[in-house]
Each structure stands twice: as structure tokens, then as C-alpha cells.
Motif scaffolding. Structure first.
Motif, PDB file in Angstrom:
ATOM      1  N   GLY A 228      -9.920 -41.751  24.744  1.00 13.29           N
ATOM      2  CA  GLY A 228      -9.338 -42.576  23.938  1.00 13.29           C
ATOM      3  C   GLY A 228      -8.600 -42.071  22.766  1.00 13.29           C
ATOM      4  O   GLY A 228      -7.494 -42.300  22.607  1.00 13.29           O
ATOM      5  N   LEU A 229      -8.158 -41.686  22.099  1.00 15.22           N
ATOM      6  CA  LEU A 229      -7.727 -40.720  21.237  1.00 15.22           C
ATOM      7  C   LEU A 229      -6.748 -40.135  21.481  1.00 15.22           C
ATOM      8  O   LEU A 229      -5.633 -40.142  21.512  1.00 15.22           O
ATOM      9  N   SER A 230      -6.967 -38.684  22.953  1.00 17.36           N
ATOM     10  CA  SER A 230      -5.817 -37.893  23.368  1.00 17.36           C
ATOM     11  C   SER A 230      -4.742 -38.937  24.516  1.00 17.36           C
ATOM     12  O   SER A 230      -4.424 -38.944  24.404  1.00 17.36           O
ATOM     13  N   GLY A 231      -5.508 -39.987  24.620  1.00 16.15           N
ATOM     14  CA  GLY A 231      -4.410 -41.222  25.583  1.00 16.15           C
ATOM     15  C   GLY A 231      -3.782 -42.044  24.935  1.00 16.15           C
ATOM     16  O   GLY A 231      -2.477 -41.709  24.628  1.00 16.15           O
ATOM     17  N   MET A 232      -4.184 -42.522  23.449  1.00 22.76           N
ATOM     18  CA  MET A 232      -3.724 -42.900  22.618  1.00 22.76           C
ATOM     19  C   MET A 232      -1.796 -41.736  22.657  1.00 22.76           C
ATOM     20  O   MET A 232      -0.831 -42.472  21.919  1.00 22.76           O
ATOM     21  N   ALA A 233      -2.378 -40.496  21.112  1.00 23.32           N
ATOM     22  CA  ALA A 233      -2.133 -40.159  21.317  1.00 23.32           C
ATOM     23  C   ALA A 233      -0.449 -39.366  22.751  1.00 23.32           C
ATOM     24  O   ALA A 233       0.418 -39.260  22.336  1.00 23.32           O
ATOM     25  N   ALA A 234      -1.115 -39.589  23.443  1.00 23.10           N
ATOM     26  CA  ALA A 234      -0.499 -38.780  24.857  1.00 23.10           C
ATOM     27  C   ALA A 234       0.555 -40.552  24.706  1.00 23.10           C
ATOM     28  O   ALA A 234       1.981 -40.058  25.093  1.00 23.10           O
ATOM     29  N   THR A 235      -0.496 -41.240  24.379  1.00 26.36           N
ATOM     30  CA  THR A 235       1.180 -42.736  24.322  1.00 26.36           C
ATOM     31  C   THR A 235       1.434 -43.008  23.717  1.00 26.36           C
ATOM     32  O   THR A 235       3.596 -42.948  23.528  1.00 26.36           O
ATOM     33  N   CYS A 236       2.448 -42.105  23.157  1.00 27.69           N
ATOM     34  CA  CYS A 236       3.089 -42.471  21.848  1.00 27.69           C
ATOM     35  C   CYS A 236       4.207 -41.759  21.881  1.00 27.69           C
ATOM     36  O   CYS A 236       5.093 -41.844  21.314  1.00 27.69           O
ATOM     37  N   ILE A 237       3.866 -40.141  22.777  1.00 25.79           N
ATOM     38  CA  ILE A 237       5.128 -39.243  22.601  1.00 25.79           C
ATOM     39  C   ILE A 237       5.847 -39.188  23.818  1.00 25.79           C
ATOM     40  O   ILE A 237       6.523 -39.464  24.191  1.00 25.79           O
ATOM     41  N   ILE A 238       4.618 -40.566  25.294  1.00 25.52           N
ATOM     42  CA  ILE A 238       5.418 -40.578  26.425  1.00 25.52           C
ATOM     43  C   ILE A 238       6.091 -41.539  26.710  1.00 25.52           C
ATOM     44  O   ILE A 238       7.053 -41.923  27.318  1.00 25.52           O
ATOM     45  N   GLN A 239       6.410 -42.556  25.069  1.00 28.22           N
ATOM     46  CA  GLN A 239       6.540 -43.516  25.259  1.00 28.22           C
ATOM     47  C   GLN A 239       8.023 -43.860  25.604  1.00 28.22           C
ATOM     48  O   GLN A 239       8.318 -44.455  26.406  1.00 28.22           O
ATOM     49  N   PRO A 240       8.691 -42.730  24.767  1.00 29.40           N
ATOM     50  CA  PRO A 240      10.239 -43.336  25.283  1.00 29.40           C
ATOM     51  C   PRO A 240      11.087 -42.506  26.106  1.00 29.40           C
ATOM     52  O   PRO A 240      11.457 -43.110  27.018  1.00 29.40           O
ATOM     53  N   ILE A 241      10.171 -41.706  27.031  1.00 29.76           N
ATOM     54  CA  ILE A 241      10.648 -41.212  27.962  1.00 29.76           C
ATOM     55  C   ILE A 241      10.199 -42.306  29.938  1.00 29.76           C
ATOM     56  O   ILE A 241      10.953 -42.435  30.544  1.00 29.76           O
ATOM     57  N   ASP A 242       9.021 -42.649  29.325  1.00 26.95           N
ATOM     58  CA  ASP A 242       8.556 -43.903  30.454  1.00 26.95           C
ATOM     59  C   ASP A 242       9.422 -45.102  30.118  1.00 26.95           C
ATOM     60  O   ASP A 242      10.019 -45.752  31.363  1.00 26.95           O
ATOM     61  N   MET A 243       9.717 -45.145  28.670  1.00 28.35           N
ATOM     62  CA  MET A 243      11.106 -46.373  28.410  1.00 28.35           C
ATOM     63  C   MET A 243      12.125 -45.985  29.144  1.00 28.35           C
ATOM     64  O   MET A 243      13.091 -47.397  30.580  1.00 28.35           O
ATOM     65  N   VAL A 244      12.671 -44.782  29.810  1.00 28.03           N
ATOM     66  CA  VAL A 244      14.100 -43.855  30.430  1.00 28.03           C
ATOM     67  C   VAL A 244      13.773 -44.585  31.791  1.00 28.03           C
ATOM     68  O   VAL A 244      14.434 -44.992  32.708  1.00 28.03           O
ATOM     69  N   LYS A 245      12.549 -44.574  32.177  1.00 27.43           N
ATOM     70  CA  LYS A 245      12.142 -43.867  33.131  1.00 27.43           C
ATOM     71  C   LYS A 245      12.303 -45.425  34.657  1.00 27.43           C
ATOM     72  O   LYS A 245      12.813 -45.826  35.480  1.00 27.43           O
ATOM     73  N   VAL A 246      11.939 -46.348  33.374  1.00 27.43           N
ATOM     74  CA  VAL A 246      11.596 -47.561  33.570  1.00 27.43           C
ATOM     75  C   VAL A 246      13.091 -48.005  33.961  1.00 27.43           C
ATOM     76  O   VAL A 246      14.042 -48.760  34.714  1.00 27.43           O
ATOM     77  N   ARG A 247      14.070 -47.464  33.131  1.00 27.67           N
ATOM     78  CA  ARG A 247      15.904 -48.134  33.364  1.00 27.67           C
ATOM     79  C   ARG A 247      16.390 -47.299  34.433  1.00 27.67           C
ATOM     80  O   ARG A 247      17.149 -48.134  34.897  1.00 27.67           O
TER      81      ARG A 247
END
Length: 211
Positions: A17-36
Motif C-alpha cells: 500500500g505504501l509503495s503504491g501510494m508513493a508511486a502514485t504521487c510520483i507518476i500522477q503528473p506523467i499520467d495526466m500528460v499521457k491522458v491529454r
């Protein structure tokens, strides 16, 4: 049950759970760009990110982070924890084959299965091959990092087409006559394949792979 035994049982789930949450904080901007990019934004990933920041501020790159963290705290905690427990106790047996994994699932479920299939199936094999090559000293952590990078590539290759379809299905709006552009995920896939070609499903692959 002793405290040590309780912690030993809970540790895979807590770490997952902790590693997944940390990964989400890191990849959220990249994911936003990917969707756009998948929705038609033009330019390089860096250029798209600059446009988002210029128009909506830096915080817009983290839009929806709370939902992502909640998902990781529940879904990833369970997924990685259960996987570790099963891996420690047995070999994984599949009774229904690959087709059975996709039966009755929607685009989001299919994407999750494809991502895990590519990641989990390749990670241990890649690590074994790297260790067998004898490039690194015994006990080195580098094979783990290298195997994770390889697993990430295969996870992206397997899941991006489904992620692309999921994004289009979630973001579609009614046509002028009130009908929806796609009747189903299969219809979305067939229309995309027919009008835009197979490579369209891999739009934004470098960004997705980095994510």
C-alpha cells in the motif's frame, strides 16, 4: 499470535500500500500528460505539461490525486500483499487460461489484468536471467532494479491498448444527434483500428512506459 508474527503477516500488505501510494504521487503528473496526449493534445510530453501548467497552474498536474491515493491504499495493498503471500507458498496455477482472465470484464478491469500479466510474468523471469548472466556481484540489488524496469516495459506494452480504449470510453461525449461515439469497448477498438490504424493504440507509449 505474537506481535512479530502479526507484523510478518501484515508487512506485505503495508509495504504494498505504501509503495503504491508513493508511486502514485510520483507518476500522477506523467499520467495526466499521457491522458491529454491520448485525447489529442499536440506536441511533445514536456510541451503538453508546460501547456497544462500555463493554463491551469502546477497543481492541475495533481488533479484527482486523492482518488488515486485511495485506490492504491485499497487495491494495491490487497494486490501486492496477496501476490507476495501466494508467491511465498506455491506456484501459481491457472485453470481457465488467458481468455478466462478477460471474461466479463470492462475496459478498466481488462486493463488492470493486462498490466499485471505483463509485469508479474516478466519480473521474476527477468531477474533470474540477469542473475544468471553473472554481470553483478552476488547479493547486489541491481538485478532487482533492472528486472523492475524490464517488467515495466512489458506491463506498458500489454496494457496500453486497453488503457487507450478505457480513456476514450470514459471521456467520450454524445454526438450532435445524441448518440454516443462508441457502443462498447469492442466497438471503440474496432473503430479506432479501422480509421486510425493499430499504432494508434500505442499513442503516448514513451510517457506511459516512464509512468
Amino acid at each position: 499470535m505474537s506481535d512479530n508474527a502479526a507484523w510478518k503477516a501484515a508487512k506485505p500488505f503495508v509495504n504494498g500500500g505504501l509503495s503504491g501510494m508513493a508511486a502514485t504521487c510520483i507518476i500522477q503528473p506523467i499520467d495526466m500528460v499521457k491522458v491529454r496526449i491520448q485525447l489529442g493534445a499536440k506536441g511533445s510530453p514536456l510541451g503538453v505539461a508546460k501547456d497544462i501548467i500555463a493554463k491551469d497552474g502546477f497543481g492541475s498536474l495533481y488533479k484527482g490525486l486523492n482518488a488515486g491515493l485511495l485506490r492504491q491504499a485499497t487495491y494495491t495493498t490487497t494486490r501486492l500483499g496477496v501476490f507476495q503471500v501466494i508467491t511465498d507458498k506455491t506456484r501459481i496455477v491457472r485453470d481457465d487460461g488467458v481468455a478466462g482472465l478477460f471474461r466479463g470484464g470492462g475496459p478498466t478491469v481488462v486493463r488492470a489484468m493486462a498490466l499485471n500479466m505483463g509485469m508479474l510474468a516478466s519480473n521474476d523471469q527477468a531477474k533470474e536471467m540477469i542473475v544468471a548472466a553473472g554481470v553483478f556481484e552476488k547479493g547486489s540489488k541491481l538485478p532487482i532494479i533492472g528486472a523492475a524496469a524490464i517488467a515495466g516495459f512489458f506491463a506498458s506494452a500489454c496494457s496500453l491498448p486497453f488503457d487507450f480504449i478505457k480513456t476514450r470510453m470514459q471521456k467520450m461525449t454524445p454526438n450532435p444527434d445524441g448518440t454516443m461515439p462508441y457502443k462498447s469497448a469492442v466497438d471503440c477498438a474496432m473503430q479506432t483500428l479501422r480509421t486510425e490504424g493499430p499504432l494508434k493504440f500505442y499513442t503516448g507509449f514513451p510517457t506511459f512506459c516512464l509512468r
